[in-house]
Design an enzyme around this catalytic site. Sequence first.
Site, PDB file in Angstrom:
ATOM      1  N   VAL A   1       0.829  -1.633   0.200  1.00  0.00           N
ATOM      2  CA  VAL A   1      -0.179  -0.101  -0.211  1.00  0.00           C
ATOM      3  C   VAL A   1       0.528   1.124   0.348  1.00  0.00           C
ATOM      4  CG1 VAL A   1      -1.993  -1.414   0.811  1.00  0.00           C
ATOM      5  CG2 VAL A   1       0.051  -0.028   2.472  1.00  0.00           C
TER       6      VAL A   1
ATOM      7  N   LEU B   1       1.899   2.404  -6.616  1.00  0.00           N
ATOM      8  CA  LEU B   1       1.626   0.888  -7.522  1.00  0.00           C
ATOM      9  C   LEU B   1       0.682   0.369  -7.710  1.00  0.00           C
ATOM     10  CD1 LEU B   1       3.982  -1.790  -6.199  1.00  0.00           C
ATOM     11  CD2 LEU B   1       4.227  -0.326  -8.567  1.00  0.00           C
TER      12      LEU B   1
ATOM     13  N   ALA C   1      -6.512   1.675  -5.758  1.00  0.00           N
ATOM     14  CA  ALA C   1      -7.291   1.783  -7.588  1.00  0.00           C
ATOM     15  C   ALA C   1      -7.647   0.470  -7.599  1.00  0.00           C
ATOM     16  CB  ALA C   1      -6.714   1.935  -8.933  1.00  0.00           C
ATOM     17  N   ALA C   2      -6.425  -1.601  -7.601  1.00  0.00           N
ATOM     18  CA  ALA C   2      -6.718  -2.609  -6.988  1.00  0.00           C
ATOM     19  C   ALA C   2      -7.590  -2.985  -6.611  1.00  0.00           C
ATOM     20  CB  ALA C   2      -4.972  -3.626  -7.284  1.00  0.00           C
TER      21      ALA C   2
ATOM     22  N   ASP D   1      -4.937   5.834 -12.655  1.00  0.00           N
ATOM     23  CA  ASP D   1      -4.535   4.207 -12.390  1.00  0.00           C
ATOM     24  C   ASP D   1      -6.099   3.353 -12.138  1.00  0.00           C
ATOM     25  OD1 ASP D   1      -2.842   5.945 -10.674  1.00  0.00           O
ATOM     26  OD2 ASP D   1      -2.786   5.103  -8.919  1.00  0.00           O
TER      27      ASP D   1
END
Length: 311
Positions: free
Chosen positions: A99, A103, A107-108, A149
């Site tokens: 986190v 990366l 959003a993921a 993102d």
Amino acid sequence: MTQAHAPAKVILFGEHAVVYGRPAIAVPVTDVHATVTVEPAQSGKGIAVNARDIAHTVCLDDAPPDEPLALTVRNTLAHLGLHECNLDLTLTITSTIPVASGLGSGAAVAVALIRALSAHLGRPLDAAQISTLAYQTETLFHGTPSGIDNTVVAYEQPVYFKKNYPIEIFGVHTPFWIAIADTGKPGLTRVAVADVRTAWQRDPAHYDALFDAIGRIVDRARRAIETGNVNALGPLMDENQALLRQIDVSSPELETLIAAALRAGAAGAKLCGGGRGGNMIALVTPRNAESIRRALLDAGAKNVIVTGVGT
Ligand code: PMV
């Protein structure tokens, strides 16, 4: 039970300038991902979202309006026209994406949640719809996100992104490899974006010129990726990093890792994402990837992922 995944992402070129309407290039990173499972719950229990890695459970009925997981679920149900229904579901999130590291972990998680929930309810959404819903969650984290993102994570393809333009997915002519190294210091995207805005407001002409220069690098990088001119990418990363330094979003930790990667033979290196911490990327080859990975760890990287783009 329904399960869905979403990958991490890295911005290869163009962060920060992308907030000001210049283009940026980002690619998915499938080596790490967020996973969401949806299961029926006992009748009358309502909807609970369980972020298992951090032992955090959110019950939709009593979550505040700005709780990101609850907001994502509520927006998805509203989009599907099911917000008035009494659903009893347990949504469980797990993620291997670090986190606050540039990366795209937020959003993921949002994309995996939307994907899993809509599929479970028999109404799977397409990438464009998922991206739009995930953007609403992103605004909670970043204030004024460009949208890059949620776009790259929802489409799971290399994207050339320009705010308020249709997204462009492009092909990678010749695969290339990057090492992604974590400084271990949390990236402060929100703070960095706000500081850049203050600086831009003080001296718009200067900052617009820096953003234009970054935009030109992004366009050259896209051409290089599409035509297989991998040798051009290293110097373009270095040029992009020099401009990111000028807009003051690098940090001593990032510079240490960038220098270590270049000393170990990387063809170019730069921070990725919001900066001030988080991750950096270096252009590597299958031959030198392992020695660069070791050099990065020796220089203090907390974690290094070597991944192929277009492989
Ligand atoms: O730190 P990340 O991975 O969320 O990336 C932020 C990228 C910025 O361009 C700095 C901000 C944005 O909204 O595009």
